[in-house]
Design a protein around this motif. Sequence first.
Motif, PDB file in Angstrom:
ATOM      1  N   GLU A  70      29.018 -10.143 -27.979  1.00  0.00           N
ATOM      2  CA  GLU A  70      28.809  -9.318 -26.686  1.00  0.00           C
ATOM      3  C   GLU A  70      27.839  -7.559 -27.473  1.00  0.00           C
ATOM      4  O   GLU A  70      26.733  -7.363 -27.176  1.00  0.00           O
ATOM      5  CB  GLU A  70      29.237  -8.702 -25.429  1.00  0.00           C
ATOM      6  N   ARG A 126      23.442  -7.665 -27.463  1.00  0.00           N
ATOM      7  CA  ARG A 126      23.719  -6.887 -26.686  1.00  0.00           C
ATOM      8  C   ARG A 126      22.414  -5.811 -27.880  1.00  0.00           C
ATOM      9  O   ARG A 126      20.974  -5.820 -27.617  1.00  0.00           O
ATOM     10  CB  ARG A 126      24.235  -5.931 -26.327  1.00  0.00           C
ATOM     11  N   ILE A 131      25.659  -5.798 -17.582  1.00  0.00           N
ATOM     12  CA  ILE A 131      24.657  -5.454 -18.406  1.00  0.00           C
ATOM     13  C   ILE A 131      23.516  -6.185 -18.053  1.00  0.00           C
ATOM     14  O   ILE A 131      22.305  -4.849 -18.040  1.00  0.00           O
ATOM     15  CB  ILE A 131      25.034  -7.172 -19.130  1.00  0.00           C
TER      16      ILE A 131
END
Length: 807
Positions: A383, A387, A420
């Motif tokens: 993640e 990101r 997110i």
Amino acid sequence: MIIGLIVTQAQQEHRVIGPLSRIEDAVPDERLDSLLDKLVREIAALGDRRNRPGNNELTDFGYKFIARRLAAGPVDAVQLWTWMRPFDAESGYHRKARTEVHKLISEDERLRRAGQRLVLLDDPGDKTIWQRAWRLTRRSSGFAPTPDDIIVLLNALDPTDQDDEKWRDLLRLTAHSATAGAEVRVAAKRLLASRPDMLAWIDKLAEPRAPKWQLKQQEKERQRAAKRAMEWEAHRKSFSKQIDAMHRGEFTALVAPARAYLGLFNDLNSEAEPQDRLAEWLGTEVATAAIQGFEVFLHSTAQPTAQQIAASNAESQSWNATPIIVAALAERERKKAGFEGVNDDRLTAAFYELRRGLIADQAKSKALRPAVELEMQARGLVETAVRAWIDAQLEHRLEYIDQLYVLMRTDVDAERAADIAADWLARFPNIAVDPEAEMIDRLIELGRLDILRPLAMVRLGQSLSENRLANWNAVAFLTDFEPQRDRLTKVAVADPSWMWAVRRRVASGRGRTVSVPLSVDQLVWLMTTFRGAFPNVYHPTGTTSGDTNPWDAAEFLGSAASRIADTTTDEAIAGLVALRDAPTDSYSTFLRVVAAEQQRKHTERRYRPPLLADVRAIVEAQPPRTVADLQAVLLVLFDQVQKRIYAASADPWRDFFTDAGEPRDEERCRNHLLTMLGNRPESIDLIPEGRLADGNRADIIALRTGMRAPVEIKGQWHAALWHAADTQLDRLYATDYAAERRGIYLVLWFGRNVRKSKKVKAKGRGQKPPATAEELRLGLIAASKAAQDGRVAVVVLDLERPPHVVP
């Protein structure tokens, strides 16, 4: 927009196509035709392919899209040639898509021969057939004529035209010897039976001799091999001086060997194992030193870092050193040494490069990417890494955000994806329209309207582009309808095409029907607001392109009305009645039908025991009293026919085949079916090509006083096989007022032992065609909403030739 992005990126002086390498996977099959049309128009404007900028990259994308389109279903030869004409199969970097195109064309006899005839015989111009054949096979070797293909082309020539010399070039398209090409020569002799001088010329073709082009090609290949040997010898001498630098892990000494190890050089053996390929080029000693150097570089602090790679990607740049990192991990994976001791930053750098696709697609070690992905997951890095990769792209406001779709749907769970997306939408108020729409749609899918509602209020206060404004107005419709109703009505009146933005937010699936929960008020508003701008147009038969056609709008609005009809609350009934009773327009007939359907459902839910007369009708086998009874009787009759087809001594199945053993057309089969049904004691009239409302005709109409039941018949080969139950029977015929939205979809199954044009096709890309009549019946039911809702009954009449009968 996608085509403009591809063309612009391909023309950049420093190109990084990695961020675009996943675009072709994101394009749905139904948009491929329009996308390819646009691509070839844009490419034509760039001039001759030998001089146009970015030709290799554009060619790669062209063949990838063409391969997908060929796999998706039948293609017209003229359309295919239009798409392939601007390209050259010898250009570009990625061979996989070209190989797939060659294979699909070669295996499709109908398409291959239609393309050959179009280019070799029918296209206007003064080019010889030999020149035309060269041009055709430069686009795809799948078009290369077989001897049988050449015979077909010879038979298409006019034997009375003494001046037509095309047959000579056609004969030259195949090899000749005492045995090779014999059938082709026989066919040519039939064409020239009245010209003995030409017959002698044809016979001489069987005499063995190497053609000039072959000799020239062999000489060129010999020269290329000699030149390559000299170049490789020079390379070995040069790199042998850098062995110490390789042992020290110096970038300049390792970058070319790393690229060779990963198979990124087209002139090296792509089929060899990585270490063997490197040794073949540079020799064993240099190859060994290079592989050791990869590991040294892996543990060094030399640039780039993972953060630098992400930042450069957002600027359409790349680092030449990244292949060294990937090669080091690939060698570890080849030796099954694992990734212990590799720091997180180097692992993340390799993760980025492998996700971009260029190296992963070329590398011999296909196990490397999943191994790196698994290690990243084990370390909890995925993640954070993705990101950071996407953050850099969002900051640069890129139109296409690499890995966004994967993160939203695969890399993290639904709850994290929503968090997110909310964070990015809040932190980046001015991002490009497509990534913003992707995050909006994911939040809608997850039902997180609570996140979107306040964001919409903020966005609608900004100065937005036309497309972004349309999307956020669609979000307002979905999340804040009542307070926004009047304003959104003005938006819709001023620009009816805004409906497409609404549809993209609330509808999904191939048919783009309403799939997001909407209130009755919202559904009624959609139909009321847009029915005047988008008349009820039916989907045409044959191939179509795009998904914003008039019939697409009609299907979307029809799905909104059907959603109302699925609900039997007082509010829903009142809403549908209001729509039905509005001034007459193209939707009025349809709305009367769905309103009647809604009323039927409402009545069924208030069930009462049957009357005595109804019970007597059932017990005494009286004629059907309702359309549902009529439909049920027809199903019994068709079941009786199925039992008689093979059981009767007269072998009635034979009349469904021609004398040559081929399936008859649908009309002849229908007529024979009616003969088998005969006069009915149930007082039911069976009318071929019976008339229905709006001038429509069904293959068979079952008539009983005040009632009609349409029967639509399709052969297993029909192009509309998988959707006609909905788009034709349910939408056109069952809407007749006397049919009460009921009908029968009857399909003729002839099995798999028929010629290719009569074989049943698979429902979609990547699926297998049904192998039995029952498999087909179940598949048709699964593909039809009308069948699943119980309005349309699906019957597959098994007419397959018995196994003991020789065709």
